[in-house]
Design an enzyme around this catalytic site. Sequence first.
Site, short mmCIF file in Angstrom:
data_model
loop_
_atom_site.label_atom_id
_atom_site.label_comp_id
_atom_site.label_asym_id
_atom_site.label_seq_id
_atom_site.Cartn_x
_atom_site.Cartn_y
_atom_site.Cartn_z
N ASP A 18 1.64 -0.32 -4.97
CA ASP A 18 0.40 -0.18 -5.75
C ASP A 18 0.20 1.22 -6.33
OD1 ASP A 18 -0.20 1.12 -3.37
OD2 ASP A 18 -2.11 0.10 -3.04
N HIS A 19 0.63 2.26 -5.60
CA HIS A 19 0.47 3.64 -6.10
C HIS A 19 1.25 4.57 -5.18
CE1 HIS A 19 -2.39 4.46 -2.83
NE2 HIS A 19 -3.04 3.35 -3.16
N GLU A 43 0.81 -1.21 0.00
CA GLU A 43 0.00 0.00 0.00
C GLU A 43 0.86 1.28 0.00
OE1 GLU A 43 -2.84 2.71 -0.07
OE2 GLU A 43 -3.34 0.57 -0.16
N THR A 73 -5.71 1.70 -5.54
CA THR A 73 -5.33 0.30 -5.40
C THR A 73 -6.12 -0.59 -6.35
OG1 THR A 73 -4.76 0.64 -3.08
CG2 THR A 73 -5.12 -1.63 -3.78
N HIS A 128 -1.31 3.33 4.89
CA HIS A 128 -2.36 4.04 4.16
C HIS A 128 -2.56 5.41 4.80
CE1 HIS A 128 -6.18 4.97 2.26
NE2 HIS A 128 -6.14 3.86 1.57
#
Length: 638
Positions: A474-475, A258, A300, A415
């Site tokens: 993921d990003h 994440e 995500t 996150h």
Amino acid sequence: MFTLKKYLNKNTLLKLTVYALVIGLFWLKMSYIQSNIFSLNVENPNEANILAFNPLSSIFLIFGIGVLLAGRRGMLVSYILGSLLLYVNILFYREYNDFITIPMLNQVANLAGMGGSIQTILEASDIFLFVDVLIAAFFLFYLKPARLSQFTPKRREGFLLAIIAIPLFVINLQWAEEERTDLLERTFDRTMLVKYIGLLNYHVYDAVLQGKTEMKKTLADSNELVPVINYLNEQKKEDSNRLEGVAEGKNVIAISLESTQTFVVDNKLHGEELTPYFNDLKEEGLYFDNFYHQVKQGRTSDSEFLLANSMYPLNRGAVFFTHSGNEYEAMPELLSENGYFTNVMHANDKTFWNRNVMYDSLGYDEFFSKEDYEITPEKSHGWGYLDEYFFEDSLQKMKEMDQPFYSKMITLTNHYPFSLPEEEIMIEEGETSSGTLNRYFQTIRYQDEVLKQFVEDFKKSELYDDTILLIYGDHFGISENHQKAMGEYLGKDINAYEQFQLQRVPMLVYGKDIPSETNHTVGGQIDLRPTITNLLGIEDENPVQFGQDLLNKDRREMMITRDGDFANEEYVGIQGVCYDRETGEEVEAKTCEEGFKAAQEELSVSDSVVYGDLLRYLDETEMVNTDQTSNEDNKEEE
């Protein structure tokens, strides 16, 4: 009968004054928000004047409709709704550095899981963004009773206000297109659209785009898939077969980290490594250091879509919501057909990002969600189940699975807003001007430690000899809104090129028989599927894939972002500006012209597949192509 003389009485001045005050008040509000809260990159006085002018047409339109429908009450309702829409965009912009689209409104179910994030982006000063609503209400309702009785907006006045919006918008659009030609064709650049036509007009335009999108699937037919396949055949490169089948028959554990960006790898804070374990682990596996995320509003879920389908996510909304009912030829389905038990592990609600629906469309056999983990308050923080327990429980589940299996794990703790329990903090906060970035360092350090726990336990298990790990970010975690702080940490100015490079995410393939090397090829998440199937030695007959095997030395070395920017072996193209990829120095714009053109074409072709649900015609199209090939062969024999 209406006459101008009859209309021009002592009440007219009161009405016009109130109209002017309310309209002027809302214009001041919009101008402040667009100029000071949103980063719209105003480059010259002409753009500044356009930005000041563009709220007027939308203001006249919404207030005109309000008066037309319900008089002064309608005008106040329009003011309140307009203010709420502006504020929702402000909150969205603070977290995502983007503007809301209609498909994103379909994702309100996600808000239930975003409590901590929303509380973090709320600011006490936001109350001042609604003081003007009370002032507008005073102007419209709390005048002296005698004057109030005289102020009765008539429906034709509302109609007139709405009509005035039309020439105002035409002037706005013509003025804007003198500065930026083909403005409305640049649907991927929401910042530019808001800068030139205003936030509320942008939402109207977005509604038009949504209508066109809905029509595409209705009107689509099998003929539209033929040019897609032809395009992809032209882009296809002969496979070098490097490491083909090196992991044949092995399990695959794909770990989606994440919000993890490459800049933390091999970097330090307060003299301590941020990712000490990953720094060592990448030396033992196949590491890609020029690997970029390619997500947009779906974050995500977009990275999941890229991995499963080797197609681009959409520019508006998330495919997981907007097109979960499409037919796909996804990798989980392919692996299932080859004897794999395919599953996803994510300790969150099944419905978040509509995963419970989309996973069926992608062909997963099982989804281990929140309800499949023994989650307690002591093991949870922020977004939910802490990663250390998630990794531990998930490994135990994999030990009990039928083999071979394909498990995709999605972590949670790192996150936004990047918060940890006090006892889990392993490094002091950063000292930049951004609290978000300062906390990010702590959750990244925690994530690295729990990854170590998982991998070391994995090495000791019976799975090790027959499993490969795919570990990737993921990003991004730190958006453009924190450029100043990022520059403070990295010790350099974060310009457009540097911001682009910050979109790199780590990607590592690790396991027995996987060579230890660092690969410098330029690639992205769209390349993951063909890379995995090559390692597994599985023949993937789906012709609609836009990625290429990262291990193929002859591959087209080009990564395209959802914004239409790109990176290749030599250059990086960002919003019409061209940079040398190695030095970051700006070069002649024409150097990147072909790259921008290729990026737009590829995104358009990919979009046509998703919007038209064209994969439902794949079998039919392949039959047509086979027949055509046979006919051509017969003609040659004759």
